[in-house]
Motif scaffolding. Structure first.
Motif, PDB file in Angstrom:
ATOM      1  N   SER A 230       0.697  -0.975  -0.135  1.00 25.36           N
ATOM      2  CA  SER A 230      -0.142  -0.502   0.119  1.00 25.36           C
ATOM      3  C   SER A 230       0.388   1.212   0.459  1.00 25.36           C
ATOM      4  CB  SER A 230      -0.757  -0.343   1.296  1.00 25.36           C
ATOM      5  OG  SER A 230      -1.192   0.892   1.222  1.00 25.36           O
ATOM      6  N   PRO A 231       0.774   1.764  -1.250  1.00 24.21           N
ATOM      7  CA  PRO A 231       2.319   2.972  -1.472  1.00 24.21           C
ATOM      8  C   PRO A 231       1.339   4.309  -0.252  1.00 24.21           C
ATOM      9  CG  PRO A 231       1.270   2.085  -3.317  1.00 24.21           C
ATOM     10  CD  PRO A 231       1.144   1.428  -2.633  1.00 24.21           C
ATOM     11  N   HIS A 232      -0.139   4.379  -0.396  1.00 25.70           N
ATOM     12  CA  HIS A 232      -0.317   5.775   0.083  1.00 25.70           C
ATOM     13  C   HIS A 232      -0.445   4.843   2.549  1.00 25.70           C
ATOM     14  CE1 HIS A 232      -2.935   6.281  -3.394  1.00 25.70           C
ATOM     15  NE2 HIS A 232      -2.391   7.125  -2.808  1.00 25.70           N
ATOM     16  N   LEU A 233      -0.187   4.123   2.568  1.00 22.55           N
ATOM     17  CA  LEU A 233      -0.168   3.840   4.324  1.00 22.55           C
ATOM     18  C   LEU A 233       1.249   3.785   4.308  1.00 22.55           C
ATOM     19  CD1 LEU A 233      -0.781   0.952   6.819  1.00 22.55           C
ATOM     20  CD2 LEU A 233       0.537   1.102   6.402  1.00 22.55           C
ATOM     21  N   LEU A 234       2.237   2.821   2.976  1.00 21.58           N
ATOM     22  CA  LEU A 234       3.731   3.211   3.857  1.00 21.58           C
ATOM     23  C   LEU A 234       4.389   4.748   3.794  1.00 21.58           C
ATOM     24  CD1 LEU A 234       6.421   1.832   3.730  1.00 21.58           C
ATOM     25  CD2 LEU A 234       6.661   1.536   1.019  1.00 21.58           C
ATOM     26  N   GLU A 235       3.695   5.860   2.803  1.00 25.05           N
ATOM     27  CA  GLU A 235       4.407   7.525   3.080  1.00 25.05           C
ATOM     28  C   GLU A 235       3.408   7.160   4.301  1.00 25.05           C
ATOM     29  OE1 GLU A 235       5.875  10.634   0.930  1.00 25.05           O
ATOM     30  OE2 GLU A 235       6.245   8.227   0.618  1.00 25.05           O
ATOM     31  N   GLY A 236       2.109   7.234   4.185  1.00 26.04           N
ATOM     32  CA  GLY A 236       2.008   7.733   5.753  1.00 26.04           C
ATOM     33  C   GLY A 236       2.548   7.425   6.651  1.00 26.04           C
ATOM     34  N   PHE A 237       2.880   6.547   6.962  1.00 25.29           N
ATOM     35  CA  PHE A 237       2.974   6.009   8.411  1.00 25.29           C
ATOM     36  C   PHE A 237       5.292   6.568   8.225  1.00 25.29           C
ATOM     37  CE2 PHE A 237       6.523   3.522  10.612  1.00 25.29           C
ATOM     38  CZ  PHE A 237       6.229   3.424  11.598  1.00 25.29           C
ATOM     39  N   LEU A 238       5.631   6.641   7.048  1.00 26.04           N
ATOM     40  CA  LEU A 238       6.593   6.963   7.199  1.00 26.04           C
ATOM     41  C   LEU A 238       6.962   9.032   7.289  1.00 26.04           C
ATOM     42  CD1 LEU A 238       8.293   4.706   4.180  1.00 26.04           C
ATOM     43  CD2 LEU A 238       8.875   4.488   6.137  1.00 26.04           C
ATOM     44  N   ARG A 239       5.978   9.528   6.386  1.00 25.71           N
ATOM     45  CA  ARG A 239       5.898  10.551   7.332  1.00 25.71           C
ATOM     46  C   ARG A 239       5.303  11.204   8.643  1.00 25.71           C
ATOM     47  NH1 ARG A 239       4.985  14.407   2.331  1.00 25.71           N
ATOM     48  NH2 ARG A 239       5.742  13.243   1.037  1.00 25.71           N
ATOM     49  N   LEU A 240       4.527  10.437   8.992  1.00 31.45           N
ATOM     50  CA  LEU A 240       3.904  10.681  10.038  1.00 31.45           C
ATOM     51  C   LEU A 240       5.189  10.616  11.209  1.00 31.45           C
ATOM     52  CD1 LEU A 240       1.514  12.229  11.930  1.00 31.45           C
ATOM     53  CD2 LEU A 240       1.156   9.320  11.713  1.00 31.45           C
ATOM     54  N   SER A 241       5.179   8.904  11.139  1.00 31.60           N
ATOM     55  CA  SER A 241       6.378   8.907  12.111  1.00 31.60           C
ATOM     56  C   SER A 241       7.497  10.176  12.399  1.00 31.60           C
ATOM     57  CB  SER A 241       7.146   7.631  11.631  1.00 31.60           C
ATOM     58  OG  SER A 241       7.878   7.067  10.337  1.00 31.60           O
ATOM     59  N   ALA A 242       8.434  10.063  11.064  1.00 32.98           N
ATOM     60  CA  ALA A 242       9.190  11.131  10.841  1.00 32.98           C
ATOM     61  C   ALA A 242       8.906  12.043  11.564  1.00 32.98           C
ATOM     62  CB  ALA A 242       9.681  11.684   9.499  1.00 32.98           C
ATOM     63  N   ALA A 243       7.693  12.775  11.547  1.00 32.18           N
ATOM     64  CA  ALA A 243       7.201  13.964  11.950  1.00 32.18           C
ATOM     65  C   ALA A 243       7.243  14.110  13.434  1.00 32.18           C
ATOM     66  CB  ALA A 243       5.797  14.378  11.385  1.00 32.18           C
ATOM     67  N   PHE A 244       6.644  12.717  13.698  1.00 28.92           N
ATOM     68  CA  PHE A 244       6.691  12.514  15.116  1.00 28.92           C
ATOM     69  C   PHE A 244       8.265  13.190  15.764  1.00 28.92           C
ATOM     70  CE2 PHE A 244       7.298   9.327  19.345  1.00 28.92           C
ATOM     71  CZ  PHE A 244       5.792  10.105  19.902  1.00 28.92           C
ATOM     72  N   GLU A 245       8.904  12.062  15.449  1.00 30.29           N
ATOM     73  CA  GLU A 245      10.706  12.846  15.650  1.00 30.29           C
ATOM     74  C   GLU A 245      10.828  14.375  15.327  1.00 30.29           C
ATOM     75  OE1 GLU A 245      12.682  10.340  16.632  1.00 30.29           O
ATOM     76  OE2 GLU A 245      11.175   8.495  16.375  1.00 30.29           O
ATOM     77  N   GLN A 246      10.293  15.017  15.118  1.00 33.81           N
ATOM     78  CA  GLN A 246      10.295  16.623  15.137  1.00 33.81           C
ATOM     79  C   GLN A 246       9.778  17.044  16.312  1.00 33.81           C
ATOM     80  OE1 GLN A 246      13.009  17.014  13.150  1.00 33.81           O
ATOM     81  NE2 GLN A 246      13.230  15.263  13.006  1.00 33.81           N
ATOM     82  N   THR A 247       9.267  16.026  17.136  1.00 28.46           N
ATOM     83  CA  THR A 247       8.200  17.191  17.969  1.00 28.46           C
ATOM     84  C   THR A 247       9.548  17.229  18.723  1.00 28.46           C
ATOM     85  OG1 THR A 247       7.503  14.563  19.165  1.00 28.46           O
ATOM     86  CG2 THR A 247       6.179  15.300  17.704  1.00 28.46           C
ATOM     87  N   THR A 248       8.848  18.082  20.304  1.00 22.71           N
ATOM     88  CA  THR A 248       9.340  18.730  20.904  1.00 22.71           C
ATOM     89  C   THR A 248       9.595  17.275  22.943  1.00 22.71           C
ATOM     90  OG1 THR A 248       7.497  19.416  22.127  1.00 22.71           O
ATOM     91  CG2 THR A 248       8.755  21.305  20.969  1.00 22.71           C
ATOM     92  N   LEU A 249       8.798  16.370  22.255  1.00 26.26           N
ATOM     93  CA  LEU A 249       9.240  15.329  23.301  1.00 26.26           C
ATOM     94  C   LEU A 249      11.069  14.450  23.599  1.00 26.26           C
ATOM     95  CD1 LEU A 249       6.078  12.905  22.697  1.00 26.26           C
ATOM     96  CD2 LEU A 249       7.122  14.516  24.720  1.00 26.26           C
ATOM     97  N   GLU A 250      11.377  14.352  24.298  1.00 25.74           N
ATOM     98  CA  GLU A 250      12.381  14.128  24.540  1.00 25.74           C
ATOM     99  C   GLU A 250      12.453  12.956  23.479  1.00 25.74           C
ATOM    100  OE1 GLU A 250      11.246  14.658  27.126  1.00 25.74           O
ATOM    101  OE2 GLU A 250      11.792  16.228  27.592  1.00 25.74           O
ATOM    102  N   PRO A 251      13.723  12.793  22.717  1.00 24.08           N
ATOM    103  CA  PRO A 251      13.600  10.973  22.470  1.00 24.08           C
ATOM    104  C   PRO A 251      13.271  10.069  23.818  1.00 24.08           C
ATOM    105  CG  PRO A 251      15.811  12.714  22.005  1.00 24.08           C
ATOM    106  CD  PRO A 251      14.928  13.354  23.095  1.00 24.08           C
ATOM    107  N   VAL A 252      13.667   9.929  24.449  1.00 29.06           N
ATOM    108  CA  VAL A 252      13.041   8.712  25.197  1.00 29.06           C
ATOM    109  C   VAL A 252      11.764   9.091  25.816  1.00 29.06           C
ATOM    110  CG1 VAL A 252      13.765   7.097  27.255  1.00 29.06           C
ATOM    111  CG2 VAL A 252      15.877   8.668  26.158  1.00 29.06           C
ATOM    112  N   ALA A 253      11.250   9.671  25.640  1.00 28.23           N
ATOM    113  CA  ALA A 253      10.278   9.975  26.351  1.00 28.23           C
ATOM    114  C   ALA A 253       9.201   9.398  24.258  1.00 28.23           C
ATOM    115  CB  ALA A 253       9.332  11.286  26.583  1.00 28.23           C
ATOM    116  N   ARG A 254       9.882  10.008  23.778  1.00 27.13           N
ATOM    117  CA  ARG A 254       8.656   9.295  22.169  1.00 27.13           C
ATOM    118  C   ARG A 254       8.988   8.074  22.311  1.00 27.13           C
ATOM    119  NH1 ARG A 254      11.757  14.063  19.904  1.00 27.13           N
ATOM    120  NH2 ARG A 254      13.285  12.695  19.133  1.00 27.13           N
ATOM    121  N   GLU A 255      10.472   7.159  22.532  1.00 23.09           N
ATOM    122  CA  GLU A 255      10.324   6.031  22.300  1.00 23.09           C
ATOM    123  C   GLU A 255      10.027   5.134  23.624  1.00 23.09           C
ATOM    124  OE1 GLU A 255      11.934   4.184  20.663  1.00 23.09           O
ATOM    125  OE2 GLU A 255      12.171   5.712  19.581  1.00 23.09           O
TER     126      GLU A 255
END
Length: 177
Positions: free
Chosen positions: A46-71
């Motif tokens: 599913s190109p849409h699911l793959l692209e959606g997940f990769l974009r959303l997870s990359a955006a989540f990595e840029q949030t203000t939460l500390e890296p360990v808190a994100r994990e």
């Protein structure tokens, strides 16, 4: 592997076999990780699911939460949804971040965390999931009392969304660890 009359239901795609729209995100994953994880190869159906997940997870990595808190958010979703792929991958990520073995074990075993601030984010994520987002005021106050913000609360929801998508898709496709 699940099959219908001897045919694999979810193919582990290569760059050559994947739908054309999945190839660019697959190539980007290979460039970033040095390999194509089996889970990504299966999500490529599913190109849409793959692209959606990769974009959303990359955006989540840029949030203000500390890296360990994100994990902590990711592992809370992954263990709750019993996604062995995500648990394994994010155990590795926690180790790379220098997280203590005790924290990793607590997360993997779904036990309360010794670190009170990280336990607050774990409890908040569980409460968001339990109440489908209708978190009571006292639960929000408890989360905020550990130094988290309104923005962080919404970022937790973002992480839950990204990794609910991933964990459910990985389980559906029978992605290998």
């Amino acid at each position: 592997m699940l099959s219908i009359i001897g045919v694999a239901v979810f193919v582990e795609h290569t760059l050559e076999s994947a739908p054309p729209a999945s190839r660019r995100p697959m190539e980007a994953t290979i460039a970033r990780l040095g390999h194509l994880p089996p889970a990504v190869a299966k999500l490529a159906s599913s190109p849409h699911l793959l692209e959606g997940f990769l974009r959303l997870s990359a955006a989540f990595e840029q949030t203000t939460l500390e890296p360990v808190a994100r994990e902590v958010v990711v592992m809370t979703v992954a263990t709750r949804n019993e996604c062995h792929v995500c648990v394994a991958m994010h155990t590795g990520k926690l180790r790379a971040l220098g997280a203590p073995d005790e924290l990793i074990a607590e997360l993997r075993e779904q036990r309360p965390l010794t670190d009170e601030r990280l336990e607050a984010i774990r409890q908040f994520a569980l409460e968001v999931l339990r109440t489908a987002g209708e978190v009571a005021d006292d639960e929000l106050t408890a989360f905020f009392s550990h130094g988290y913000t309104r923005q962080n609360a919404l970022e937790v929801v973002m992480g839950i969304g990204a990794y609910t998508m991933s964990t459910l898709a990985n389980r559906l496709t029978r992605a290998a660890v």
